[in-house]
Design a protein around this motif. Structure first.
Motif, PDB file in Angstrom:
ATOM      1  N   SER A   1      -0.257   8.748  -5.782  1.00 35.73           N
ATOM      2  CA  SER A   1      -0.269  10.141  -5.273  1.00 35.73           C
ATOM      3  C   SER A   1       0.866  10.922  -6.801  1.00 35.73           C
ATOM      4  O   SER A   1       0.553  12.288  -6.841  1.00 35.73           O
TER       5      SER A   1
ATOM      6  N   PRO B   1       3.039  13.408  -2.736  1.00 39.24           N
ATOM      7  CA  PRO B   1       4.222  12.844  -3.660  1.00 39.24           C
ATOM      8  C   PRO B   1       5.336  13.646  -3.091  1.00 39.24           C
ATOM      9  O   PRO B   1       6.593  13.723  -2.933  1.00 39.24           O
TER      10      PRO B   1
ATOM     11  N   TYR C   1       5.319   9.678   6.053  1.00 42.40           N
ATOM     12  CA  TYR C   1       4.303   9.134   5.132  1.00 42.40           C
ATOM     13  C   TYR C   1       3.544   8.312   5.290  1.00 42.40           C
ATOM     14  O   TYR C   1       2.107   8.079   5.316  1.00 42.40           O
TER      15      TYR C   1
ATOM     16  N   ILE D   1      -1.260   7.742   5.159  1.00 48.02           N
ATOM     17  CA  ILE D   1      -2.437   6.693   4.468  1.00 48.02           C
ATOM     18  C   ILE D   1      -2.800   6.285   5.513  1.00 48.02           C
ATOM     19  O   ILE D   1      -3.668   4.923   5.273  1.00 48.02           O
TER      20      ILE D   1
ATOM     21  N   PRO E   1      -1.708  10.792   0.981  1.00 50.07           N
ATOM     22  CA  PRO E   1      -0.008  10.872   0.672  1.00 50.07           C
ATOM     23  C   PRO E   1       0.091  12.036  -0.317  1.00 50.07           C
ATOM     24  O   PRO E   1      -1.065  12.721  -0.853  1.00 50.07           O
TER      25      PRO E   1
ATOM     26  N   GLU F   1       0.997  -0.858   0.310  1.00 45.70           N
ATOM     27  CA  GLU F   1      -0.015  -0.018  -0.042  1.00 45.70           C
ATOM     28  C   GLU F   1       0.947   1.228   0.251  1.00 45.70           C
ATOM     29  O   GLU F   1       0.639   2.367  -0.310  1.00 45.70           O
ATOM     30  N   PHE F   2       1.872   1.213   0.690  1.00 43.68           N
ATOM     31  CA  PHE F   2       2.561   1.549   0.648  1.00 43.68           C
ATOM     32  C   PHE F   2       3.149   2.297  -0.082  1.00 43.68           C
ATOM     33  O   PHE F   2       3.352   3.303  -0.776  1.00 43.68           O
ATOM     34  N   VAL F   3       3.793   1.726  -1.548  1.00 44.40           N
ATOM     35  CA  VAL F   3       4.552   1.976  -2.829  1.00 44.40           C
ATOM     36  C   VAL F   3       3.303   2.285  -3.605  1.00 44.40           C
ATOM     37  O   VAL F   3       3.851   3.447  -4.190  1.00 44.40           O
TER      38      VAL F   3
ATOM     39  N   PHE G   1       6.595  11.716  -0.187  1.00 42.85           N
ATOM     40  CA  PHE G   1       6.658  10.100  -1.200  1.00 42.85           C
ATOM     41  C   PHE G   1       8.071  10.242  -1.402  1.00 42.85           C
ATOM     42  O   PHE G   1       8.963   8.967  -0.950  1.00 42.85           O
TER      43      PHE G   1
ATOM     44  N   TYR H   1      -6.928  10.772   4.688  1.00 43.38           N
ATOM     45  CA  TYR H   1      -5.986   9.569   3.846  1.00 43.38           C
ATOM     46  C   TYR H   1      -5.490  10.982   2.908  1.00 43.38           C
ATOM     47  O   TYR H   1      -6.162  11.545   2.805  1.00 43.38           O
TER      48      TYR H   1
ATOM     49  N   SER I   1      -0.065   3.875  -3.253  1.00 40.67           N
ATOM     50  CA  SER I   1      -0.492   5.291  -2.935  1.00 40.67           C
ATOM     51  C   SER I   1       0.617   6.174  -3.607  1.00 40.67           C
ATOM     52  O   SER I   1       0.314   7.132  -3.943  1.00 40.67           O
ATOM     53  N   GLY I   2       2.371   6.373  -3.174  1.00 46.24           N
ATOM     54  CA  GLY I   2       2.694   7.391  -3.510  1.00 46.24           C
ATOM     55  C   GLY I   2       3.083   7.273  -4.892  1.00 46.24           C
ATOM     56  O   GLY I   2       3.105   8.779  -5.501  1.00 46.24           O
ATOM     57  N   PHE I   3       3.178   5.650  -5.872  1.00 48.69           N
ATOM     58  CA  PHE I   3       3.038   6.014  -6.883  1.00 48.69           C
ATOM     59  C   PHE I   3       1.427   6.793  -7.645  1.00 48.69           C
ATOM     60  O   PHE I   3       1.769   7.985  -8.265  1.00 48.69           O
TER      61      PHE I   3
END
Lengths: 381, 203
Positions: A186, B111, B97, B101, B109, A178-180, B114, B107, A182-184
């Motif tokens: 975003s 960039p 970070y 989430i 998030p 979920e971490f990566v 990140f 929520y 949601s990051g990509f």
């Protein structure tokens, strides 16, 4: 200075396409992708495309090997490393090192326990792998964004060349979390269809997960290739976008070529990064053109695996070495029509061609780039 | 190793204090890092607005590297490699970070956060400021590892991958931090050995 030759020998990988190299190559040769539509609301609320390893299959394979407690990523890594440690017969003594590459390691444990969580530390992940196999030297973790996997090979080669070790096992791995995701997401960098590197219709990244392993060694008897030259040079341009001129990638390739004593004419195949974001693929096309590499057959394997982050550089090297052994380079899955401003020779279909020397490249956040040249070894294999 | 190399300058940042080549450069007792970093930036006379967008690990690394690189010309010709390492990777920002989430009702998030969940970003920031088209690599160890720095910096210099190397141990987690950044060159007086590195690290 008397420079030692360093080789890459045994390899293995654990991916959605299979748990050994042969099954992966078979799938790729047949045009099978590991990317599927995922409906897993614990990872992302909306369905998304990704290359995900079946957890039941992973658990079954791991249980057949060990009843040790391990995270999902650790199981992937152990399963990738175990057969090559056994087959190589290399003693895990003071001249044998472990290099582990990853971007996020066991990041998912942040959701399970109170912070700070020992297992969230990358050195703890490496220590867990070291303890499992009984390595006697301190593990070395390379965490350098999306070049980590291929940089780990370069670092291993340099340490062996300097005489610090005779053998370095390299293990690379990252998970779809979920971490990566949601990051990509975003960054609005995620494709809503399986990724299409270098295509005019590309819409961004598809994520994937894998573990890949290799032995980097001073011994050429089982060598798949000589690691002939390498470079990892920064763009000095932007932390989240590649240089428009491909400066760091150009310089990394030049550094690798100079060391290997090769020119663009010697390169039979490029296993490129090809994330399928508009800027990355364009940057690579610019860099390859600057170096006269525009006619060399090139592919991105992201269409088969998605972007496996810290694993990708080594995973794609493992497949590249099979292209070298079989003199067969694979279609760049997802490629339909040219989508970069300068022409490059993206493979739309599998191609039987001699591969005596290939170039692996990768680029990532922080402006990092790595290039490594692999040359065929005449050892009868 | 073919040649001897030398430690030519070094900088430590720890506990709201910056020392440069063994002398105190700046101190702001009992100041939390965010404020300390801002004060140190002003004290050093840096004019680089991007600094304020960086995460803690990058600010820490940037401040230390900037002192060592302040006399170099950012013309793209400086072949100073960056060899950085720590124990916590980017965990300080990872936790922040992850907090953005973890709660589906709240929520958000970003960039801009990140991108800092990778430890090598701090080297990217330094490379951009000083226009270093040079070898960059980030490693993670359980603890400060002077032998590795000594060996790997020597490899970069022996193989002509770099002319000089900036070695950095840059650790940041939950307002506990330490940066120890030093320059290795082909000429100098203090030999680049694990023992000398360790002595400076502890000083």
């Amino acid at each position: 200075m008397n420079v030692k030759n360093v080789y890459i020998a045994y390899t293995n990988c654990i991916t959605p396409l299979g748990f050994d190299v042969d099954s992966n190559v078979q799938a790729i040769a047949n045009g099978v992708s590991g990317i599927r539509l995922q409906e897993n609301s614990t990872l992302m609320t909306a369905p998304f495309y990704a290359g995900v390893i079946d957890s039941d299959k992973l658990n079954t394979a791991f249980a057949a090997l060990s009843d040790a407690k391990a995270t999902r990523l650790e199981k992937m890594m152990v399963l990738a490393l175990d057969p090559i440690i056994k087959k190589s017969g290399v003693e895990l003594n003071a001249k044998t090192a472990l290099i582990l590459s990853t971007t996020k390691g066991n990041i998912t444990v942040l959701n399970e326990n109170a912070v700070p969580v020992p297992d969230a530390y990358l050195h703890q992940l490496a220590q867990n792998i070291v303890d499992f196999f009984g390595f006697t030297t301190q593990p070395i973790v390379v965490s350098n964004a999306c070049v980590s996997g291929i940089m780990a090979v370069s670092v291993a080669k340099r340490l062996v060349q300097a005489g610090l070790y005779d053998n370095v096992f390299v293990i690379s791995g990252d998970e779809v979390s979920e971490f990566v995701l949601s990051g990509f997401n975003s960054f609005q960098a995620m494709s809503d269809v399986p990724c299409k590197p270098y295509s005019a219709n590309r819409k961004g990244v598809t994520l994937g997960e894998a573990a890949a392993a290799a032995l980097v060694t001073i011994n050429n008897s089982e060598a798949k290739a000589k690691i002939a030259g390498d470079g990892s040079i920064n763009d000095a341009n932007h932390i989240s976008g590649p240089s428009r001129t491909g400066e760091g990638l150009v310089r990394s390739i030049e550094s690798a070529f100079n060391e290997a004593g090769v020119t663009a004419q010697n390169i039979d195949y490029i296993s490129a990064h090809g994330t399928a974001t508009p800027f990355n693929d364009e940057m690579e096309a610019v860099a390859f053109n600057r170096l006269g590499l525009n006619e060399v057959p090139v592919n991105s394997l992201k269409g088969y695996y998605g972007h496996t982050l810290g694993a990708s550089g080594l995973l794609e090297t493992v497949i590249g070495l099979e292209s070298m052994a079989r003199n067969k380079v694979f279609a760049s899955m997802g490629y339909d029509e040219p989508g970069v401003s300068q022409p490059i020779n993206v493979l739309a279909a599998n191609l039987d061609t001699p591969v005596n020397c290939f170039l692996k490249t990768a680029s990532g956040f922080g402006g990092c780039n790595t290039a490594v040249v692999f040359q065929k070894v005449n050892n009868g294999r | 190793m073919a040649d001897k190399y030398y430690i030519t300058q070094h900088c430590s940042i720890e506990g709201s204090r910056i020392s440069f080549n063994g002398a105190e450069f700046f101190i702001a007792p009992d100041t939390a890092f965010a404020d300390f970093a801002k004060q140190a930036y002003r004290h050093a006379g840096i004019d680089y607005p991007k600094f304020f967008k960086m995460d803690n690990l990058s600010k820490l690394s940037f401040l230390a590297a900037d002192l060592l690189l302040k006399d170099t010309v950012p013309d793209g010709g400086n072949n100073t490699a960056l060899l950085f390492a720590n124990a916590a990777s980017s965990l300080d920002t990872d936790v922040k970070y992850n907090d953005s989430i973890i709660d589906k009702e709240n929520y958000f998030p970003s960039p801009a956060v990140f991108v800092y969940t990778l430890p090598n970003i701090c080297m990217g920031e330094i490379s951009i400021k000083h226009k270093l088209y040079t070898e960059n690599s980030f490693f993670v160890f359980e603890a400060f590892n002077p032998e590795f720095f000594a060996n790997y910096a020597a490899i970069l210099l022996d193989t002509n991958k770099a002319e000089t190397v900036l070695c950095g141990w840059v650790e940041f987690f939950k307002d506990e931090y330490k940066a120890f950044v030093y320059e290795v060159a082909k000429e100098g007086s203090l030999e680049h050995t694990a023992k000398n590195i360790q002595t400076l690290y502890l000083s």
